[in-house]
Every structure is written in structure tokens, then in C-alpha cells.
Enzyme design. Structure first.
Site, PDB file in Angstrom:
ATOM      1  N   ARG A  58       0.812  -1.214   0.000  1.00 47.57           N
ATOM      2  CA  ARG A  58       0.000   0.000   0.000  1.00 47.57           C
ATOM      3  C   ARG A  58       0.845   1.263   0.000  1.00 47.57           C
ATOM      4  NH1 ARG A  58      -2.594  -4.005   2.581  1.00 47.57           N
ATOM      5  NH2 ARG A  58      -1.508  -3.579   4.514  1.00 47.57           N
ATOM      6  N   GLU A  95       7.751 -10.600  15.029  1.00 48.72           N
ATOM      7  CA  GLU A  95       7.292 -11.321  16.220  1.00 48.72           C
ATOM      8  C   GLU A  95       7.520 -12.823  16.066  1.00 48.72           C
ATOM      9  OE1 GLU A  95       3.136 -10.521  16.981  1.00 48.72           O
ATOM     10  OE2 GLU A  95       3.350  -8.514  16.154  1.00 48.72           O
TER      11      GLU A  95
END
Length: 175
Positions: A58, A95
Site C-alpha cells: 500500500r 514477532e
């Protein structure tokens, strides 16, 4: 702000408990898209910028439109293996593991002033990696620009802690 009201929240995406801030509803709205690009053009017009670098995917949309309006070139920063010519990359931690972003070796030259753009800043890991990639090629990141900031996830603070300027058009509290 009219921009924030045009951004959809998708609960539990990509995993349970996450409130995903989806700018595709902003992009499909011609008024929202125009306001977004106009606000960014107004912020950066008159600044010495050599290129706008956008983070996949994006960030390409906002970054390319902004580069066009500013009269400068656009640099795509992509995930590993997506660019066709010789690349330089930067690995970074997530993560759940590691990832890599890349750009073409000829995308940024020594001393180039680069505006980094993406749709959203959360933890700041990808943006920080993009900054390191650009700086590693001799470019200067003049600012990290986002449509949405999720301040509770600390990305803005992470970038600012390393001396980078950060700007966003709107914020959403929470995850």
C-alpha cells in the site's frame, strides 16, 4: 478528520485480537484519496526531496501518487525476491521470525534525500529496516510518512528514538 472516517476497521485480522486498519476504503473513495494525497503534497511541496520510497504494497499506492505530484521519482521497497534486477536488502526481526526487504542497487545514490512512505506504522520494524536500507546506500531519509499511526504499538517512538522524523495523517488508539 475526514481521512480517519474513511478507513475501515477489520476485527480479528490477521489474527484474533488484532483490529486491522484497512485503507482500501480510503483509496476507493475519490474524495478521501484526493484529500490524502493533497495533504501530503502540501506538507512536502517546497522541500528538497530527490525520491519517494514506498514500502510494499500500500505504500506503493500512496508513495507513487505523492511522487508524481511532487515531480520526483519513486523507489519501490519490496519483500525478498520480488525485484527483477540486482538488489540490496536488509533483514529484520518480526514477532514470529525474520523477514527481508530489498530495493534495486541503483535506486538510491549517495546524498539522495528520500521521503519514506507507507500506509501504516505499527511496531515500526519494517519502516526501521527500510530506513537502514536507504541509509546503507548513502541516502538520507528526511521523514517517515504514514497515513495511519497506531501509537500504542510504539513504531513512531521506535523511529524517533533513532533520530528519524515521523509524520502521520491520523492515529488509531489500541491494537
Amino acid at each position: 478528520m475526514p481521512i480517519k472516517s474513511r478507513i475501515r476497521t477489520v476485527p480479528h485480522y490477521p489474527k484474533h485480537g488484532v483490529m486491522f486498519r484497512d485503507i482500501t476504503t480510503l483509496l476507493k473513495d475519490p474524495v478521501g484519496l484526493r484529500i490524502t494525497i493533497t495533504e501530503l503534497v502540501n506538507r512536502y511541496a517546497g522541500n528538497k526531496i530527490d525520491r519517494v520510497a514506498g514500502i510494499e504494497a500500500r505504500g506503493f499506492i500512496i508513495g507513487a501518487a505523492l511522487a508524481l505530484q511532487l515531480g520526483v521519482g519513486f523507489v519501490p521497497i519490496r519483500k525478498k525476491g520480488k525485484l527483477p534486477a540486482e538488489t540490496v536488502g536488509h533483514d529484520y526481526d518480526l514477532e514470529y521470525g525474520t523477514d527481508r526487504i530489498e530495493m534495486h542497487v541503483d535506486a538510491v545514490s549517495q546524498g539522495d534525500r528520500i521521503l519514506l512512505v507507507d500506509d501504516l506504522i505499527a511496531t515500526g520494524g519494517t519502516a526501521e529496516a527500510a530506513v537502514k536500507l536507504i541509509e546503507g546506500m548513502g541516502g538520507e531519509v528526511i521523514e517517515c510518512c504514514f497515513v495511519v499511526d497506531l501509537p500504542d504499538l510504539g513504531g513512531r517512538k521506535r523511529l524517533e528514538k533513532h533520530g528519524h522524523n515521523v509524520f502521520s495523517l491520523c492515529e488509531f488508539e489500541g491494537d
